[in-house]
Design a protein around this motif. Structure first.
Motif, mmCIF file in Angstrom:
data_model
loop_
_atom_site.group_PDB
_atom_site.id
_atom_site.type_symbol
_atom_site.label_atom_id
_atom_site.label_comp_id
_atom_site.label_asym_id
_atom_site.label_seq_id
_atom_site.Cartn_x
_atom_site.Cartn_y
_atom_site.Cartn_z
ATOM 1 N N SER A 249 -15.904 -39.125 38.354
ATOM 2 C CA SER A 249 -16.335 -38.013 39.201
ATOM 3 C C SER A 249 -17.165 -37.016 38.413
ATOM 4 O O SER A 249 -17.176 -37.017 37.176
ATOM 5 C CB SER A 249 -15.114 -37.305 39.805
ATOM 6 N N SER B 294 -25.601 -39.547 49.804
ATOM 7 C CA SER B 294 -24.940 -40.017 51.016
ATOM 8 C C SER B 294 -25.138 -41.493 51.315
ATOM 9 O O SER B 294 -24.540 -42.002 52.259
ATOM 10 C CB SER B 294 -25.423 -39.197 52.219
ATOM 11 N N LYS C 57 -17.561 -40.847 47.356
ATOM 12 C CA LYS C 57 -17.328 -39.557 48.006
ATOM 13 C C LYS C 57 -18.324 -38.563 47.411
ATOM 14 O O LYS C 57 -18.228 -38.204 46.243
ATOM 15 C CB LYS C 57 -15.891 -39.088 47.769
ATOM 16 N N ASP D 173 -8.251 -33.686 43.944
ATOM 17 C CA ASP D 173 -9.449 -33.705 44.776
ATOM 18 C C ASP D 173 -10.707 -33.564 43.925
ATOM 19 O O ASP D 173 -10.692 -33.012 42.830
ATOM 20 C CB ASP D 173 -9.388 -32.584 45.810
ATOM 21 N N TYR D 174 -11.806 -34.076 44.451
ATOM 22 C CA TYR D 174 -13.119 -33.933 43.846
ATOM 23 C C TYR D 174 -14.132 -34.069 44.967
ATOM 24 O O TYR D 174 -13.844 -34.641 46.030
ATOM 25 C CB TYR D 174 -13.352 -34.998 42.766
ATOM 26 N N SER D 175 -15.332 -33.556 44.764
ATOM 27 C CA SER D 175 -16.342 -33.594 45.827
ATOM 28 C C SER D 175 -17.409 -34.653 45.605
ATOM 29 O O SER D 175 -18.043 -35.101 46.554
ATOM 30 C CB SER D 175 -17.008 -32.219 45.966
ATOM 31 N N ASP D 176 -17.627 -35.075 44.364
ATOM 32 C CA ASP D 176 -18.655 -36.066 44.065
ATOM 33 C C ASP D 176 -18.107 -37.082 43.077
ATOM 34 O O ASP D 176 -17.824 -36.733 41.916
ATOM 35 C CB ASP D 176 -19.899 -35.407 43.474
ATOM 36 N N SER E 128 -20.932 -34.974 48.181
ATOM 37 C CA SER E 128 -21.035 -33.773 49.001
ATOM 38 C C SER E 128 -22.438 -33.511 49.510
ATOM 39 O O SER E 128 -22.621 -32.903 50.563
ATOM 40 C CB SER E 128 -20.557 -32.551 48.199
ATOM 41 N N GLY E 129 -23.457 -33.918 48.774
ATOM 42 C CA GLY E 129 -24.824 -33.576 49.140
ATOM 43 C C GLY E 129 -25.554 -34.715 49.808
ATOM 44 O O GLY E 129 -25.169 -35.879 49.689
#
Length: 352
Positions: free
Chosen positions: A74, A112, A105, A84-87, A107-108
């Protein structure tokens, strides 16, 4: 193995696997079980890699969830199971330590396109098929294993209808030697379109053949990589051989990046088409593949093409490495194996 790069420019240096047995019992990220994913000493476990290029820097973090046979790679630190992590991407393994699933996973919007990938193996733990899911696309590929002298071929054939009623095809095959290493990579393109100026044969078929071969030294490092290709696509039989990489000076220590790669991508890491297309955005190997490098190369000669595709430009790179008092690789100056070949530095942090 072509000079390709996929993803968003995050240079990941990770590839093939060991076994996954024990548990992470503490939420403290600096306390990791000692027999984790085949590493008997957790001091060898890479916690993060930070990359520095000429105008930016970023870090990748690695979290080993041994209880659930998962590794999270990540862009934000993960310190506990379920953290948790966003990218990032979550890599899952079967009881034999083979990579079976990747979930992305991000975020931007630039992250995607990759959603997930699944990997399937035969009874000998050789890759049988792979499937990837992207927004609006579900792509599957099957592989054929053929026993040959000194190893086996793992091949795939992609066909598509041509406008003239014939069928075009792309054939790729990886030659895996008896030591489980990539020995060569073959690509054959068949184009049947009658209007193509490169079509020179009477039946309207033109074949373009490319192959890359890997030469190893006694320590198991890539020593040289050659490519064979037709410099004149109007003459597909006019094949020449070029030494793409000559690793003239290599160290005798610092194999932590290689071990990480051997852990992360066990089962698929030697198949370039799988890594380039099916492995998601945090794995843009191209020719940065540490899967073939056991110890760091300290000096490399590289031949690259000009604007017409002819290999005629020689580049020389010095890539010094630094180690800590445990002889672990802690910093490395490398170069991107794709245009414009910018150098970059990496620093490595460990769990202990």
């Amino acid at each position: 193995m072509k000079n390709t790069i996929s993803g968003t420019g995050v240079i990941a240096l990770i590839l093939l696997l060991a076994s996954c047995q024990k548990n992470i019992s503490s939420p403290n990220p600096n306390l990791v079980s000692t027999n984790i994913f085949g590493f008997t000493d957790s001091s060898q476990l890479i916690k993060s890699i930070t990359y520095h290029n000429q105008d930016s820097s970023w870090s990748q973090y690695f979290f080993y969830d041994t209880a659930n046979r998962k590794i999270i790679v990540s862009l934000q630190p993960v310190t506990t199971v379920g953290g948790d992590y966003s990218d990032g991407q979550e890599f899952s393994y079967d009881g034999f330590g083979m990579l079976i699933h990747i979930t992305g996973k991000f975020s931007g919007p630039n992250y995607s396109f990759f959603t997930s990938a699944d990997f399937f193996y035969d009874n000998q733990h050789v890759l049988d098929s792979v499937n990837t899911v992207m927004p609006g696309l579900n792509r599957a590929e099957g592989f054929t294993k053929t026993i040959v002298s000194g190893g086996y071929l793992l091949s795939e054939l992609y066909t598509s209808p041509a406008a003239n009623g014939f069928t075009d095809s792309n054939y790729t095959a990886s030659l895996i030697d008896d030591s489980g290493r990539l020995a060569a990579y073959y690509t054959v393109y068949n184009n049947t379109e009658p209007g193509d100026p490169q079509n020179t044969s009477p039946n309207g078929d033109t074949y373009f053949y490319f192959t890359d071969s890997v030469i190893y030294d006694a320590a198991g490092n890539m020593s040289k990589q050659t490519t064979r290709y037709p410099p004149d696509l109007m003459k597909p039989d006019s094949l020449v051989t070029v030494v793409l990489y000559d690793y003239g000076v290599r160290d005798v220590k610092g194999d932590q990046l290689h071990k990480l790669g051997m852990t992360l991508f066990r089962g698929v890491g030697e198949i370039e088409s799988v890594i380039d297309f099916f492995a998601g955005e945090l794995t843009p190997f191209g020719q940065d593949g540490m899967q073939l490098y056991r110890y760091p190369s300290l000096s490399t000669t590289m031949i690259v093409t000009d604007s017409t595709g002819v290999y005629n430009t020689t580049l020389q790179f010095n890539t010094p490495a630094q180690y800590d008092n445990q002889q672990r690789l802690v910093s490395y100056h490398n170069f991107a194996h794709y245009s414009p070949y910018y150098p970059y530095d990496m620093t490595i942090d460990y769990y202990k």
